[in-house]
Scaffold this active site. Structure first.
Site, PDB file in Angstrom:
ATOM      1  N   ALA A   1       0.847  -1.184   0.000  1.00  0.00           N
ATOM      2  CA  ALA A   1       0.000   0.000   0.000  1.00  0.00           C
ATOM      3  C   ALA A   1       0.888   1.242   0.000  1.00  0.00           C
ATOM      4  O   ALA A   1       2.014   1.226   0.507  1.00  0.00           O
ATOM      5  CB  ALA A   1      -0.896   0.003   1.238  1.00  0.00           C
ATOM      6  N   LYS A   2       0.382   2.320  -0.594  1.00  0.00           N
ATOM      7  CA  LYS A   2       1.093   3.602  -0.573  1.00  0.00           C
ATOM      8  C   LYS A   2       0.515   4.434   0.568  1.00  0.00           C
ATOM      9  O   LYS A   2      -0.619   4.879   0.524  1.00  0.00           O
ATOM     10  CB  LYS A   2       0.951   4.340  -1.899  1.00  0.00           C
ATOM     11  CG  LYS A   2       1.809   5.589  -1.977  1.00  0.00           C
ATOM     12  CD  LYS A   2       1.680   6.283  -3.315  1.00  0.00           C
ATOM     13  CE  LYS A   2       2.649   7.466  -3.397  1.00  0.00           C
ATOM     14  NZ  LYS A   2       2.428   8.448  -2.304  1.00  0.00           N
ATOM     15  N   TRP A   3       1.328   4.636   1.595  1.00  0.00           N
ATOM     16  CA  TRP A   3       0.873   5.284   2.812  1.00  0.00           C
ATOM     17  C   TRP A   3       0.904   6.792   2.664  1.00  0.00           C
ATOM     18  O   TRP A   3       1.798   7.346   2.018  1.00  0.00           O
ATOM     19  CB  TRP A   3       1.736   4.838   3.988  1.00  0.00           C
ATOM     20  CG  TRP A   3       1.797   3.356   4.095  1.00  0.00           C
ATOM     21  CD1 TRP A   3       2.750   2.528   3.573  1.00  0.00           C
ATOM     22  CD2 TRP A   3       0.845   2.502   4.725  1.00  0.00           C
ATOM     23  NE1 TRP A   3       2.446   1.216   3.838  1.00  0.00           N
ATOM     24  CE2 TRP A   3       1.281   1.177   4.551  1.00  0.00           C
ATOM     25  CE3 TRP A   3      -0.335   2.743   5.437  1.00  0.00           C
ATOM     26  CZ2 TRP A   3       0.579   0.095   5.055  1.00  0.00           C
ATOM     27  CZ3 TRP A   3      -1.026   1.667   5.941  1.00  0.00           C
ATOM     28  CH2 TRP A   3      -0.577   0.359   5.752  1.00  0.00           C
TER      29      TRP A   3
END
Length: 353
Positions: free
Chosen positions: A28-30
């Site tokens: 995931a891209k936080w």
């Protein structure tokens, strides 16, 4: 501090692509502050994406690093503030404050977390030349006993699962998906990973512009949307125009120039006015001494912009100009046109769903 990889270190970066590429590691891209964490015993240094120190702003993370990371290591990760089951970038931004007393108060009220997704060194070994897949194994072993507020970022090599993450996790405040080639060494400050972000479009009122630093041409357009009370709220900017286009925009918008007294955002220079309305910003801790002045325009033109997601009632990032919309009335540019993202529990994201 004496580590095989010493601070400051600029993190490895990603370039945007439109689809999730096959055959990679996916995460995931936080949506937080990128950070490189160095720990050597009790010494902890937290560096920002630009290499500037963040340590003093997150005292609770210094303690968490000592409690959860190996005694000697360098970790790449994201500092986030979870709030009501999702990431809250506004509350995270409040932590960059000059007063130590304020920082420590917020550390108690809205404590930050660290999501670790790469490892650059452990003990006496540098891992900069180690392939991504092997670094992941080392990272998993290093954080096997870690607990909140330090988290191991979920990762997968299943492209189908990555697509599910992309579709579902936005509701927890995430940006999209990052793809990393399995044989990739760690390359500081190089765009060698891939990021896939959401893109949507919205019709916005153009209510002003900032002048470009190079001269009397348009730097960025100031965008507005009408709220349910009929008030035009400042929601962000669109920028990144070629220089020729900046000059053309200045000519196109010249007939719309007006005075501040007649403008919906006439109170923009009054700091107190920002508490009840979204107005173009004055000087703050992010802008420093940057000139925040702008040219007011009569709010009569509408443009379509592309955006990734909202943060509260504004665009989280700079939008991209798509086209003018002469067929749209400014009064129709409301928050109601925006897609409502289904909420998703951050705790499930951190567990891999």
């Amino acid at each position: 501090m004496d580590l095989p990889v010493m601070p400051p270190v600029k993190p490895m970066l990603a370039k945007s692509v439109s689809t999730i590429p096959p055959g990679m590691q996916y995460e995931a891209k936080w949506d937080g502050f990128r950070a490189i964490v160095h720990r050597d015993g009790d010494e902890v240094v937290i560096g920002s994406r630009t290499g500037k120190p963040l340590t003093r702003y997150f005292p609770e993370l210094v303690t968490a690093v000592r409690d959860n990371l190996p005694p000697r290591c360098v970790i790449d990760g994201e500092i986030v503030v979870p709030y009501e089951g999702r990431l809250d970038f506004d509350r995270l931004g409040e932590r960059i404050h000059p007063a130590d007393s304020r920082v420590r108060l917020l550390a108690e009220r809205t404590p930050a977390g660290l999501i670790a997704f790469d490892i650059l060194a452990v003990n006496d070994d540098s891992l900069l030349t180690t392939p991504q897949s092997d670094r992941r194994e080392v990272l998993e072993a290093a954080l096997a006993d870690a607990s909140a507020p330090v988290h191991l970022a979920p990762a997968t090599t299943d492209q189908a699962l990555a697509r599910q993450w992309f579709e579902r996790y936005e509701g927890a405040g995430l940006d999209g998906v990052v793809a990393k080639p399995l044989d990739l060494p760690y390359r500081p400050d190089a765009r060698v990973m891939y990021k896939i972000k959401h893109e949507r479009t919205a019709d916005c009122v153009v209510a002003g512009y900032r002048v470009h630093k190079s001269g009397p041409v348009v730097g960025s357009l100031l965008l507005g949307l009408y709220d349910t009370g009929g008030v035009l709220q400042h929601v962000g900017v669109c920028a990144a125009f070629p220089m020729k286009r900046r000059a053309e925009l200045a000519e196109e918008l010249e007939p719309l120039r007006t005075g501040f007294a007649e403008h919906p955002w006439a109170a923009w220079a009054d700091a107190a006015a920002h508490e009840s309305a979204r107005l173009p910003g004055t000087q703050n801790r992010w802008s420093g001494k940057k000139d925040q002045s702008w040219v007011p325009l009569r709010p009569e033109r509408v443009c379509e912009v592309a955006y990734d997601h909202m943060e509260g009632d504004r665009f989280r990032h700079t939008t991209q100009f798509r086209r003018w919309r002469p067929d749209r009335a400014p009064s129709g540019c409301t928050y109601g046109q925006l897609e409502e993202v289904v909420r998703y529990d951050l705790a499930e994201v951190l567990s891999g769903g």
